[in-house]
Write a protein that holds these residues in place. Structure first.
Motif, PDB file in Angstrom:
ATOM      1  N   LEU A 105      19.124  52.394  20.606  1.00  0.00           N
ATOM      2  CA  LEU A 105      18.203  51.470  21.253  1.00  0.00           C
ATOM      3  C   LEU A 105      19.000  50.467  22.081  1.00  0.00           C
ATOM      4  N   TYR A 148       8.423  47.392  22.336  1.00  0.00           N
ATOM      5  CA  TYR A 148       7.681  48.584  22.746  1.00  0.00           C
ATOM      6  C   TYR A 148       8.598  49.783  22.926  1.00  0.00           C
ATOM      7  N   GLN A 149       9.824  49.541  23.372  1.00  0.00           N
ATOM      8  CA  GLN A 149      10.770  50.654  23.499  1.00  0.00           C
ATOM      9  C   GLN A 149      11.051  51.264  22.135  1.00  0.00           C
ATOM     10  N   GLU A 150      11.187  50.400  21.125  1.00  0.00           N
ATOM     11  CA  GLU A 150      11.449  50.882  19.773  1.00  0.00           C
ATOM     12  C   GLU A 150      10.257  51.673  19.244  1.00  0.00           C
ATOM     13  N   SER A 200      10.026  54.992  21.032  1.00  0.00           N
ATOM     14  CA  SER A 200      11.175  55.868  20.785  1.00  0.00           C
ATOM     15  C   SER A 200      11.168  56.430  19.371  1.00  0.00           C
ATOM     16  N   ALA A 215       7.285  51.594  28.369  1.00  0.00           N
ATOM     17  CA  ALA A 215       7.608  50.447  27.521  1.00  0.00           C
ATOM     18  C   ALA A 215       7.558  49.152  28.320  1.00  0.00           C
ATOM     19  N   ARG A 221      17.885  53.089  29.729  1.00  0.00           N
ATOM     20  CA  ARG A 221      17.714  52.070  28.690  1.00  0.00           C
ATOM     21  C   ARG A 221      16.242  51.928  28.297  1.00  0.00           C
ATOM     22  N   PHE A 222      15.396  51.605  29.257  1.00  0.00           N
ATOM     23  CA  PHE A 222      13.986  51.384  28.974  1.00  0.00           C
ATOM     24  C   PHE A 222      13.150  52.367  29.781  1.00  0.00           C
ATOM     25  N   THR A 223      12.051  52.795  29.171  1.00  0.00           N
ATOM     26  CA  THR A 223      11.139  53.688  29.885  1.00  0.00           C
ATOM     27  C   THR A 223      10.129  52.871  30.669  1.00  0.00           C
ATOM     28  N   CYS A 247       9.854  43.936  25.612  1.00  0.00           N
ATOM     29  CA  CYS A 247      10.240  45.283  26.061  1.00  0.00           C
ATOM     30  C   CYS A 247      10.931  46.037  24.929  1.00  0.00           C
TER      31      CYS A 247
END
Length: 1394
Positions: free
Chosen positions: A403, A501-503, A506, A434, A429-431, A498
């Motif tokens: 992450l 939500y990325q976590e 993922s 997210a 790194r981030f979508t 961010c």
């Protein structure tokens, strides 16, 4: 080392998720006879399906699979492809009020359909979709995109009773279990196995979709005691009545030709095997016998157990069972064994233990188990093991995608906004999803941010955070420190959103394993990632310390001591890496970015490590180094393993044949994202390894202990390794940068312009971007390179080798992805001879990225230096910095002939004369600069190239011509003339001279053209101007005037006069207008002036006679009407014109002009008329004075003038008032003598007076003009005016008499004779011009007796008329009287003589 690649760890790779969330086809179905259940009844789940032919190279379904995610009463279905972009490939089905069971989606593949079987808490459903093989024929697939199987999902009738059913309340679905299984029978029936509320299993059957039928339910119950004896097992009796302990917690089905084996893992820890056809329980096995069992475990319900099946044609059916126990778990693998009389047993293969707490999912093959856990820290853990070969039970690691950092470090010299934006939007790194969700929450729902592109999302994030920041500022004034700190706080708040939500996005929900290609994926909510083999170098560096210590050293190298050395070395690197702080890591990053030596940065980091070593890390490293037998050798081995430098050039890719769809293989954005993510991960890992290795080498140099350096290893060897490691680090830094650098969107017009430039360089076929490629989201430049160029090279190398049978090739994902990445890295490696990557960037118009790439490359990489300079020149050229571009092009020239790209650039065209490589290079660059429109740079480069072509006359001529052309284009006329004179090729010199003349004429820069000296070119320039003068339109070009000025400037007046005379003559022939005649007059005047300036004996010119042909160079042959070439005249008639002739021509031209000015209608005929024709035109126009002047000049008779004037007088005398008014116009154009009169005269009177004055002013021999006037009058029956009769009597009375007789005017003739006789006798003799009448002393007189006799004869013959008789008598008497007097005078005269 390569032999140890298998059975090592894996890397998790996520495909690029920078595109907006895909648009879903939403389908909603509200089944009747159901009551809504809460959507959160079950947790989210995921699963996947792979086509049976997904590993076949020629199949339509190659590299395609379906994945799904369930959440509440909705399921999202997505079809993925690694080869092509699938259109309409995502759908969301919502069955309102009916939550999906976890794992309640089952996909079956039949010949013509893809069948999706769905199980919810209240219903079951069957969806029929067309099979891809039915939608497309594999040999016809040539495009990079196809329709998905979900394209027409919206057309399915979900309410068709044949394709769905409500689960009956009896037996009813067991509330305590989420197990389900579904399959298709060989007859096409859809069968759903579900846990019964009363215990056991019931099977719900839907009839075939094309056969009418009803839904039926079958319960599987045990009606008798069944015993099975398994090897090493104690027999277990099972009661006939199924109690609650028999409730299945996991169901799996294995389909046979006419039956299906249903395996149920129940909460009583027993595995039951049912035959659906016979509805019999064929086997029951107690799995606790294979576990360390406690009483508590036996009594507890096994709700966490899992069951998976794996079938192999060679090995049969394998069963994988996960037995869950508190704080531990165990995997058991069995093989189903069939004995006589239809008896079945389980053969125990392996038991594997795991300490992870929560198993999310696992997958089974005939040799491996892949498992997905969440550990106590709620982190994802993925491991796999080969249960056949790994007897020690040691699981292999999967290094999951880490992450992003929990916090972003912002230094005080950095702008928080730029730092956070760079970190958030760095690829990988981030979508997109997210960041969009975080933006939605951060904006507090004020706006809906949907379907934003990467750039749009970046702008919206900036606006939202800045808006929040503005709202947070409470003080009107604040210090810079407070301002900076507040910015960091606001951006940190958004970053935390961010990250959250990325976590969440993922978090893996399931494993998907393709048994045909051995591909393993992690299925997440809305995305997926791929697991690929990890190379040994990365494996050793990433492995945790406890695993590294247990690593089997013999599995690394054949040399055991070397293996131990490498493991110890990697442990040292790990110790260094764990000790490096963010600030130290930043030092190395900045050194690479600012082009500073990494060795210096490593030395600085080492000093800080030593200074801040509070945990005695340096001592630990020193002790580890003592264990290494030969550190220099170990470091060299590690460096060699990470170095992708090759000596040979990359072979250009062959054209991929369309058969087997090779051009599309791994051509989708998903595949490109995975490959490029792998490259980025490898580059990131090895960049850290090289950094730590540099620091370790600096430490070794600092220690300087010969024992540490391996028993007297040379200091120089260590230095050499240091200088090998530094470029390695910089190479991986460059590749990592490229894998994170986004490609720019390029407008179509820029692409077309670039394509034109590449066509000039003859590189368009290999480097141009495909403008219509379907791209989802922004690509990195590495992804762009892979899709456009590298993939074709790699696929060509892998599949187009000799003796390769494509038809028998089966795709194996781990081997292929490893081979592709292994082949891809050398193409990106900066120090390799191949230059495809920068070439692709140039062809794709990624100029900013290419400039940065070369900037990072140039200080340390000494390969392709000339090619890099050329590329940088192209970038400068596009950016409008032409002089910088020229410097780069000149720098590249020194490497021509040494580098592959430059050699390909200078390949000669077909038919091109070969010259030196450097001259060919200059030629290409000159063409490029010419196309871009930079003539100054063309001149500079051509001037440089001339030095190179000292001995090559042909090249000299070409370059001089080029210099001339561009000097001329720039208006540098003198420089263009100098270049022309220096051209060694006469034909090219003549071409340039011709162009100089034409261009300077068009620009009206005639003074320069005339004043050039033209040494040894005088005749040529005259010939060129003459040929142009004779070939072009006279009124739009002034070549004759130019030639005139040319000769005048050189005092060649005769030639100047000749030119102007020819000009005037052509104007008369070709331009018959008033303006043309004006110019003609001026031309003749100029010609006259020229001849007057030279001595009289030389005052003449030569004029070709009419009909002569001008011999112009290059003129096309003249042809007759039938197309045949006409014969060229063999001789030319020469006419010499002297000054007097020119003066006469000048007068004629002025008279023509006067005529046309008076009457424009005459212009068409007057321009080239002869003097005689001009007189006629003048008479017709009434310009009699001018006509007389012309006649006098050319010594022509005035007869046409008198006749014309007489005729006009006749017309006026007979005409009406209109004719009278018209006459005044032409009368005014003639000079009339003043007349004093007391009455007003008419136009007729004035005309007669003009005629009278002309007769007086222009006497003629034998009174010719009088006679022609009288003839004209009498011919028209007009009585002669008295003044004319009196005038003519004085001149020639006898002729007047004859005229009267000719026109039968007898009475007038008689009167004339009578008067004439009287005048001879002395009465009125002066009126007849008789000076002395009849007398004996006067001179002799005479009468026209012949005419008088004719008159008498005529009167005598017409005596019938009394009047004529009287006239006759009167004339006869008069003549008698005259004869008498003549006789008397004669006698007197004779008397006097005697």
């Amino acid at each position: 080392m390569a032999a140890a690649l298998s059975e090592r760890s894996c890397l998790e790779l996520s495909a690029a998720a920078r595109a907006p969330p895909r648009r879903l086809q939403d389908v909603v179905f509200n089944p009747p006879a159901t009551s809504p259940l809460p959507a959160g009844r079950y947790g989210d789940s995921a699963g996947g399906f792979c086509y049976q032919e997904s590993a076949q190279l020629a199949a339509v379904t190659r590299n395609r699979f379906v994945r799904w995610t369930t959440s509440g009463d909705a399921v999202e279905l997505v079809e993925e492809s690694l080869d092509v972009s699938l259109l309409n490939n995502a759908a969301r089905l919502r069955i309102q009020g009916c939550p999906f069971l976890p794992g309640g989606v089952h996909v079956c593949e039949v010949q013509s359909h893809l069948v999706i079987l769905l199980v919810t808490a209240q219903t079951v459903h069957r969806l029929l979709l067309p099979h891809p093989a039915r939608m497309y024929r594999s040999e016809l697939i040539t495009e990079s995109q196809m329709q998905s199987v979900f394209t027409d999902i919206g057309k399915i009738n979900f309410s068709d009773p044949a394709n769905y059913s409500v689960i009956p309340s009896v037996p009813g679905l067991a509330p305590g279990s989420v197990a389900s299984a579904a399959w298709l029978s060989c007859e096409g029936e859809a069968l759903f196995a579900l846990p019964s509320a009363a215990g056991g299993i019931f099977v719900l059957k839907l009839p075939p979709h094309d056969v009418p039928g009803t839904v039926s339910v079958v319960e599987l119950k045990q009606s008798s005691v069944v015993q099975r004896f398994l090897t090493g097992w104690m027999p277990t009796a099972i009661r006939g009545d199924c109690g609650p302990s028999d409730l299945p917690v996991s169901l799996s089905v294995h389909c046979l030709d006419h039956d299906a084996f249903l395996f149920a893992l129940c909460q009583d820890h027993k595995l039951r095997m049912w035959s659906y056809k016979d509805q019999m329980c064929l086997m029951v096995a107690d799995l606790l016998e294979f576990m360390p069992v406690s009483r508590d475990l036996r009594l507890a319900a096994g709700t966490g157990h899992r069951l998976r099946l794996a079938f192999s044609q060679a090995l049969g059916l394998y069963l994988g069972v996960y037995m869950h126990a508190p704080k531990r778990g165990q995997f058991c693998v069995f093989q189903l064994v069939s004995t006589e009389s239809n008896r079945y047993s389980l053969d125990h293969i392996s038991s594997l233990f795991s300490s992870q707490e929560t198993l999310v999912d696992f997958a089974l093959t005939s040799s491996e188990i892949w498992a997905l856990w969440h550990n106590e820290e709620n982190q994802t853990v993925v491991k796999y093991i080969n249960f056949e070969q790994n007897m020690a039970g040691q699981w292999n690691q999967v290094f999951v995608q880490p992450l992003p950092e929990e916090e972003v470090t912002v230094r005080h010299d950095q702008d928080p906004r730029e730092t956070y934006l760079e970190y958030l939007f760095t690829p990988g790194r981030f979508t997109n999803a997210a960041i969009q969700k975080a933006l939605q929450i951060f904006s507090q729902g004020s706006e809906r941010h949907m379907d934003l592109t990467w750039d749009e999302l970046k702008k919206e994030v900036t606006l939202a955070v800045e808006s929040e920041f503005q709202g947070s500022v409470t003080e009107y004034e604040c210090s810079l420190e407070e301002f900076w700190q507040l910015q960091v706080e606001v951006w940190s708040k958004f970053y935390a959103c961010c990250l959250q939500y990325q976590e969440a996005l993922s978090r893996p929900l399931a494993l998907h394993l393709n048994p045909y290609t051995s591909m393993v994926c992690l299925l997440k909510k809305g995305s997926l990632s791929f697991l690929v083999p990890c190379s040994l170098v990365d494996h050793l560096y990433l492995l945790s310390n406890e695993h590294l210590l247990t690593e089997d050293d013999t599995a690394i190298f054949d040399d055991l001591e070397m293996s131990r050395d490498v493991v110890c070395l990697v442990q040292c690197l790990r110790l260094i890496g764990e000790s490096i702080s963010m600030e130290m890591a930043f030092l190395m990053e900045m050194a690479c970015s600012r082009l500073q030596p990494p060795e210096k940065a490593a030395e600085q980091i080492l000093e800080e490590l030593i200074a801040n070593d509070t945990e005695n890390v340096m001592e630990e490293i020193h002790s580890k180094l003592q264990e290494i037998r030969n550190p220099v050798h170990a470091i060299g081995l590690l460096v060699r393993e990470m170095d992708y430098e090759t000596d040979s050039d990359v072979e250009r890719a062959h054209h991929l044949p369309p058969r087997m769809n090779l051009p599309q293989l791994y051509g989708s954005g998903t595949a490109a994202g995975v490959v490029c993510c792998a490259v980025g991960r490898i580059a990131t890992i090895r960049l850290l390894m090289c950094r730590d290795l540099l620091i370790l080498q600096q430490l070794l140099l600092r220690l300087g202990d010969p024992m540490v350096l391996g028993g007297g290893q040379l200091f120089q060897s260590q230095q050499d390794l240091l200088h090998r490691t530094s470029p390695l680090l910089l190479s991986y830094y460059l590749i990592r940068w490229a894998s994170q650098c986004l490609a720019s969107d390029v407008p179509i017009d820029t692409l077309e312009s670039n394509l034109q430039h590449l066509s000039v360089l003859e590189l368009a076929d290999t480097t141009a971007l495909t403008p219509h490629r379907l791209v989802s989201g922004p690509q990195t430049i590495v992804e762009l390179f892979f899709q456009e160029v590298a993939r074709k090279h790699i696929i060509s190398r892998l599949f187009l080798q000799p003796n390769t049978s494509l038809a028998e090739t089966s795709l194996n994902w781990p081997h292929l992805i490893t081979a592709i990445v292994t082949d891809f890295l050398p193409l990106l490696w900066p120090s390799n001879p191949g230059f495809l990557f920068p070439e692709c960037l140039m062809g794709s118009c990624q100029y900013t990225q290419l400039q940065e790439y070369i900037r990072l490359l140039q200080p340390w990489c000494h390969v392709n230096m000339g090619s890099c300079s050329f590329m940088m020149g192209r970038c400068y050229l596009v950016m409008g910095e032409g002089h910088k571009a020229l410097d780069c092009f000149c720098q590249a020239a020194s490497e021509v002939g040494r580098e592959e790209f430059l050699d390909r650039l200078i390949q000669p065209e077909e038919g091109e004369v070969l010259s030196t490589p450097r001259l060919q290079y200059y030629n290409k660059v000159l063409r490029l600069l010419d196309m871009v429109g930079l003539p100054e740079l063309v001149i500079q480069l051509a001037t440089l190239a001339i030095v190179e072509s000292a001995d090559d006359c042909r090249s000299q001529a070409t370059l001089r011509t080029c210099i001339f052309k561009h000097h001329l284009d720039l208006g540098h006329n003198n420089e263009a003339y100098v270049a022309l004179t220096q051209n060694p090729d006469p034909s090219r010199q003549l071409d340039c001279l011709r162009q100089l003349v034409v261009v300077l004429c068009e620009r009206s820069q005639l003074q320069d053209l005339v004043e050039f000296p033209y040494v040894n070119l005088h005749n040529e320039v005259v010939g060129i101007i003459e040929s142009h003068a004779r070939a072009v339109d006279l009124m739009t070009h002034n070549y004759y005037e130019l030639l005139y000025a040319f000769h005048i400037y050189r005092h060649n007046y005769r030639k100047a006069g000749t030119v102007m005379f020819e000009y005037g003559a052509r104007l008369g022939r070709e331009v018959r207008t008033l303006r043309g005649l004006q110019k003609q007059g001026n031309c003749f005047l100029a010609a006259v002036n020229c001849l007057r300036l030279i001595r009289p004996e030389y005052a003449w010119i030569v004029q070709p006679a009419s009909g002569a042909v001008y011999e112009r160079p290059g003129a096309s042959p003249k042809r007759s009407h039938d197309g045949e070439c006409t014969a060229v005249p063999t001789s030319r008639q020469i006419e010499i014109l002297e000054l007097e002739d020119l003066e006469r021509e000048c007068v004629l031209a002025q008279i023509r002009l006067t005529l046309v000015q008076h009457d424009l209608s005459t212009a068409a005929v007057a321009g080239n008329s002869t003097p005689e024709e001009t007189v006629g035109l003048l008479v017709r126009a009434g310009l009699f004075d001018t006509a007389i002047t012309l006649c006098q000049t050319f010594k022509l008779p005035l007869t046409p003038i008198f006749e014309g004037l007489t005729f006009k007088c006749i017309k006026l005398q007979l005409g009406e008032e209109a004719a009278q008014a018209e006459a005044w116009d032409w009368l005014a154009a003639n000079q009339l003598s003043a007349l004093v009169t007391t009455k007003e005269s008419s136009a007729t009177d004035e005309a007669w007076r003009l005629l009278s004055s002309y007769l007086e002013q222009h006497p003629s021999q034998n009174s010719l003009y009088h006679r022609c006037v009288i003839n004209k009058l009498l011919a028209h029956g007009i009585p002669l005016p008295n003044w004319l009769i009196n005038s003519y009597k004085k001149v020639d009375a006898a002729q007047l008499l004859r005229l009267y007789l000719n026109y039968d005017l007898l009475e007038e003739a008689v009167d004339l004779v009578l008067e004439y006789v009287d005048a001879v006798l002395g009465k009125g003799h002066r009126y007849f011009g008789i000076e002395f009448p009849l007398s004996a002393t006067a001179p002799m007189v005479w009468l026209p007796y012949t005419a008088i006799d004719q008159l008498l004869q005529a009167l005598q013959e017409s005596t019938a008329s009394q009047h004529n008789s009287l006239l006759y008598q009167k004339l006869h008497d008069k003549m008698q009287d005259y004869h008498q007097k003549v006789s008397v005078a004669t006698r007197d005269r004779l008397y006097r003589r005697s």
